[in-house]
Design a protein around this motif. Structure first.
Motif: not given
Length: 547
Positions: A11, A54, A202, A206
């Protein structure tokens, strides 16, 4: 939690500084022009993909988490019919990536497949919103209450057509999203290779954020504001993030196939034929000429794919257990006392946030504490091999369904003690906190099994077939959903014959979900033994044995 390194912090915006301005071999932008490392790819490009993925998870779980409530409420389905329908739909959504991987790897490519998926998402969620709005007059204030009126068969058909359009969109999206994000990192560049490895952990983290927010927020909106508004939110979010994905287009790295190269799936079929031909030739003649040696070399790729099949099959019981989270776990929660601070009552689907929440908590613990400890114990840089990680998740899922059986038996006993057996709408005087262990454990199981399967099937597939590898991982939950649907339908028919109460009776106080959970525990235990047997004999592409 210790500060994340650059390789572990997806991020943090911006690409790695790199003075190499030479074009990357075999890589182009969306116009077919050569690209340079400094001006393309890396976390900067991957983040655009992460955003739309996402949103895709947010929207999908915004529908699926509370779908059984919509089916048993406004659409008037029985518990067994609704659970079977949800499992069949989610199973289809998880199997469609097999077709999507074929289309992406053979013709469309990953970038255009994601664009197609986003278009179908917007259309599908828009149609679901319309269907829910048209049937609003049939909604009753209590989700499970039957109404004297019901939606017409045309409205029901339109709703299901909308659902399955979303399933088709999943097919185009899921095998390509993670693979396309991974394409933004050069595996031959040490720093980018480390970043790509970190992407898998990750990425799942997420996605869990998106799922947790969707389940908590969307389910509340659906039940307290309106189903049409709740579904409409999802359509708007997908439309916005589709635009965000398109903004990142100039920075993407696209890997074009070699000119004149055949489809990887066609090559796989040819290699399978070559494998059979070479095997038969070797039995008849104890010699090889150059042509047969070439065929043997080609067939090695097929052997690598075929070695994955037993592992895949042994993971299916995990998919069956996973299917219960959105269906039977949800129905259990509806009967319990769900009050929290100030007497606010949680929607049953909101309890599903406990799974993603446990993922969010456990990923850093696993990454920062367990991996270093296991690294010291095993000598493996990752702590556990990929198959050991998956096996651990399967063991935790077995413990999950055992826990669910014990909790459900306690719930039924509490209902009997308080004389609520014949009152299907009564709240059993038992706190929703009793469900925390089974939701939390399935989240921990996901960190081990789902992430492990993701990386295993991606890593062990030939490079050109990695979309298929991710589709195989997704099909575990897809086939699991179909198996669950078939089991529920069969057991419902058998146990309700002769006028008896079904294990899945609409009055859950007369049902026996605990018996079904014990059955799933037995299936999970048998498949875990089978998995361990296959895993012991599996040889990785790098020839390192698992145990």
């Amino acid at each position: 939690m210790a500060p994340m390194t650059d390789a572990e912090a997806p991020f943090l915006a911006g690409a790695d500084a790199d003075d190499d301005q030479s074009p990357l071999a075999g890589v182009s932008d969306f116009r077919g022009r050569p690209v340079h490392r400094a001006s393309s790819g890396g976390w900067r490009s991957a983040l655009f993909v992460v955003v739309v993925e996402i949103a895709g998870s947010f929207a999908f779980f915004g529908v699926s988490a509370n779908l059984i409530t919509y089916l048993t409420g406004p659409l008037g389905h029985s518990n067994a019919a609704a659970a079977s329908a949800v499992n069949a739909w989610s199973g289809t959504a998880s199997l469609m990536p097999l077709l999507g991987a074929f289309v992406a790897d053979s013709w469309l490519g990953r970038y255009r497949s994601i664009i197609l998926a986003c278009t179908l998402y917007v259309l599908g969620y828009g149609m679901i919103t319309l269907a829910a709005t048209l049937s609003v007059q049939y909604q009753s204030p209590v989700g499970d209450m039957d109404s004297s009126l019901g939606p017409s068969s045309v409205q029901v058909a339109f709703f299901y057509a909308s659902l399955y359009l979303v399933a088709i969109a999943q097919g185009a999206d899921k095998p390509c999203g993670l693979a396309f994000a991974a394409d933004q990192f050069d595996p031959d560049h040490p720093k980018e290779r480390a970043s790509r490895s970190s992407l898998f952990n990750w990425w799942f983290f997420s996605m869990a954020v998106g799922v947790a927010v969707a389940v908590a927020v969307v389910s509340y909106v659906q039940e307290n504001v309106g189903w049409g508004f709740g579904f409409g939110m999802l359509c708007a979010i997908m439309l916005f993030t589709f635009a965000v994905f398109l903004v990142g287009t100039p920075t993407y790295r696209l890997y074009a196939p070699n000119p004149g190269a055949e489809s990887p799936f066609v090559r796989l079929a040819r290699s399978l034929a070559a494998l059979v031909r070479t095997s038969n030739f070797a039995k008849r003649h104890h010699r090889h000429d150059e042509e047969d040696e070439d065929a043997a070399a080609k067939s090695e790729e097929t052997r690598g794919v075929l070695r994955l099949v037993p592992i895949w099959a042994a993971c299916l019981a995990y998919g069956v257990v996973y299917a219960q989270v959105m269906t039977l776990f949800n129905k259990q929660g509806r009967t319990l006392d769900r009050r929290i601070f100030g007497g606010i009552e949680l929607p049953p689907a909101a309890l599903q946030t406990l799974g993603p929440a446990s993922i969010l908590l456990f990923v850093p613990i696993y990454d920062r504490l367990l991996v270093p400890a296991l690294r010291c114990a095993t000598g493996n840089p990752s702590g556990l091999t990929l198959l050991q990680r998956v096996g651990t998740g399967m063991a935790v899922s077995l413990a999950t369904v055992l826990t669910a059986a014990l909790v459900e038996a306690r719930r039924l006993e509490t209902a009997r003690q308080h004389g609520l057996v014949d009152d299907p709408d009564a709240t059993v005087p038992m706190s929703w906190v009793w469900l925390v262990p089974q939701y939390g454990m399935i989240g921990v199981a996901d960190v081990f099994a789902m992430v492990g399967m993701q990386e295993f099937f991606y890593d062990q597939m030939p490079g050109e077939l990695r979309s298929l590898g991710l589709a195989l991982y997704l099909s575990v939950t897809g086939i699991g959903g179909f198996i669950s649907s078939a089991l529920i339908s069969f057991i419902d028919r058998v146990t309700s014959s002769g006028g008896g109460d079904s294990w899945f009776a609409d009055n859950l106080n007369r049902a026996h979900l605990d018996y079904f959970y014990w059955l799933l525990a037995g299936i999970s235990a048998a498949e875990l033994v089978l998995y361990l047997w296959f895993a012991r004999s599996y040889t990785y592409n790098n020839r390192k044995r698992i145990m």
